[in-house]
Design a protein around this motif. Structure first.
Motif, PDB file in Angstrom:
ATOM      1  N   LYS A 128       3.613   6.691  -6.219  1.00  0.00           N
ATOM      2  CA  LYS A 128       3.329   5.813  -7.200  1.00  0.00           C
ATOM      3  C   LYS A 128       3.852   4.383  -6.916  1.00  0.00           C
ATOM      4  O   LYS A 128       3.029   3.382  -7.303  1.00  0.00           O
ATOM      5  CB  LYS A 128       4.121   6.324  -8.504  1.00  0.00           C
ATOM      6  N   LYS A 129       5.064   4.200  -6.482  1.00  0.00           N
ATOM      7  CA  LYS A 129       5.316   2.797  -5.983  1.00  0.00           C
ATOM      8  C   LYS A 129       5.164   2.294  -4.693  1.00  0.00           C
ATOM      9  O   LYS A 129       5.467   1.180  -4.159  1.00  0.00           O
ATOM     10  CB  LYS A 129       7.077   2.832  -6.166  1.00  0.00           C
ATOM     11  N   SER A 130       4.345   3.123  -3.790  1.00  0.00           N
ATOM     12  CA  SER A 130       3.926   2.830  -2.525  1.00  0.00           C
ATOM     13  C   SER A 130       3.054   1.751  -2.398  1.00  0.00           C
ATOM     14  O   SER A 130       1.985   1.667  -3.199  1.00  0.00           O
ATOM     15  CB  SER A 130       3.539   3.904  -1.417  1.00  0.00           C
ATOM     16  N   THR A 131       3.141   0.702  -1.284  1.00  0.00           N
ATOM     17  CA  THR A 131       2.358  -0.314  -1.102  1.00  0.00           C
ATOM     18  C   THR A 131       1.400   0.265   0.139  1.00  0.00           C
ATOM     19  O   THR A 131       0.120  -0.073  -0.129  1.00  0.00           O
ATOM     20  CB  THR A 131       3.037  -1.508  -0.655  1.00  0.00           C
ATOM     21  N   ALA A 132       1.835   1.116   0.686  1.00  0.00           N
ATOM     22  CA  ALA A 132       1.012   1.707   1.871  1.00  0.00           C
ATOM     23  C   ALA A 132       1.629   2.747   2.495  1.00  0.00           C
ATOM     24  O   ALA A 132       3.125   3.009   2.062  1.00  0.00           O
ATOM     25  CB  ALA A 132       0.884   0.550   3.220  1.00  0.00           C
ATOM     26  N   ILE A 133       1.099   3.896   3.114  1.00  0.00           N
ATOM     27  CA  ILE A 133       1.649   4.883   3.675  1.00  0.00           C
ATOM     28  C   ILE A 133       1.363   5.090   5.070  1.00  0.00           C
ATOM     29  O   ILE A 133       0.022   4.881   5.392  1.00  0.00           O
ATOM     30  CB  ILE A 133       0.966   6.345   2.639  1.00  0.00           C
TER      31      ILE A 133
END
Length: 356
Positions: A128-133
């Motif tokens: 949910k808090k990721s900007t990128a993976i």
């Protein structure tokens, strides 16, 4: 002004594990590159050890176990937080940009598929808090998408490098294991998913070779394997070394007749590409990421019936050693295609994309 990147790398304290190796080798890859617009901080239990190796290339933050608790989380406002694996409980107090690296989501299959289970809730919070993976393999990406709803954010697959970049001189190494006859070799963490018991059971039907397995076998799965060895009178046929250092590992890899890795759950699988560096025949399960990493010139088990495994092994050995020069070349070329400096460069590009 440089952007501040905090790399949650505390797992590098144990370089004999897959995560420890990943953390250390990625950092070593970073150390070979220029990143003038970025300032990287490493989270580590022993900053002085890393500083002695890498100097002022990085900043260093001393890891404390209390930082797993929300009240004691790192409060410095970094521009980007990079979580180097999906299971770490060390999180930032404040989030500007958050990059999540996913190795696998085996916990869904091994612990609980209930999305309300705490381990799945914690992982969904990271998503949910990721900007990128970033994922370490196409399989890891596919597996994650199978079980979780992924936010509409950039996703990247960055393959690991090969930890063996320098061949050590093992001529002076002395092993306590019997090597008076050809031996098969495997190495890894003694977890059930590594499936070492399958190759031990196969050895009931093989007298031409010994089998040597390295890794931390002083745990439940190791005791189970040791009992099978005892119950089936394999004590002079199958040998467990325990953990080994780099010199011992390279000795076994360079002198074995073949490398076996029957793991049934693997987000990447570093040991097979280490064995490729020595031009060895590689036998893998055809599960999860291993066909992706092994490529077309490895040999694969599609089931773990001991006699079937023996058949695949001997057919593969005959094929490899009847075409030895060509097959060794294939293995070494594939090993060279996995490069940590290249991987680190790709991660830096992702940092830039997240920040600029």
């Amino acid at each position: 002004m440089s952007k501040l990147v905090f790399i949650e790398s505390h797992n590098l304290k144990n370089k004999t594990t897959g995560l420890g190796t990943f953390n250390y080798e990625l950092i070593k890859g970073f150390s070979q590159l220029e990143f003038n617009r970025l300032e990287l901080t490493l989270n580590t239990k022993n900053p002085k050890i890393l500083e002695a190796e890498f100097g002022n290339k990085f900043n260093y933050h001393k890891y404390c176990e209390l930082s797993r608790l929300k009240l004691f989380r790192t409060r410095k406002k970094n521009d980007l937080w990079h979580s180097l694996n999906q299971n770490t409980k060390v999180e930032p107090y404040h989030v500007n940009n958050y990059l999540l690296t996913i190795h696998d989501v085996n916990f869904v299959e091994e612990i609980s598929s209930d999305m309300n289970h705490n381990i799945n809730k914690l992982f969904r919070g990271k998503l949910k808090k990721s900007t990128a993976i970033t994922y370490i393999s196409e399989f890891a990406k596919k597996q994650t998408h199978r079980y979780f709803n992924i936010p509409d954010i950039p996703e990247y697959v960055i393959l690991n490098g090969n930890p063996i970049t320098t061949i050590l001189d093992t001529s002076g190494f002395t092993t306590k294991m019997p090597v008076d006859k050809p031996f098969l070799y495997s190495i890894g963490d003694f977890l059930e998913r590594k499936n070492f018991l399958s190759i031990v059971k196969m050895m009931v039907h093989i007298t031409d070779f010994n089998l040597i397995i390295s890794g931390n076998n002083n745990k439940e799965y190791g005791f189970e394997i040791a009992k099978f060895i005892q119950d089936n009178n394999l004590q002079n046929h199958v040998f467990l070394t325990g953990k080994v250092d780099d010199l011992a590992k390279q000795y076994y890899l360079s002198n074995c007749h073949a490398f076996l890795f029957p793991s049934i759950r693997e987000g990447f699988g570093l040991p097979p590409i280490e064995a490729m560096r020595f031009g060895k025949p590689i036998f893998l399960s055809n599960k999860t990421s291993l066909p992706e990493i092994g490529g077309e010139h490895c040999y694969y088990w599609d089931n773990f019936d001991p006699e079937n495994m023996k058949t695949v092994l001997f057919e593969g050995l005959n094929h490899f050693y009847n075409n030895k020069v060509k097959m060794e070349t294939f293995m070494k070329e594939r090993a060279e295609s996995f490069n940590w400096k290249t991987a680190a460069s790709e991660y830096l590009k992702v940092y830039e994309k997240c920040l600029y």
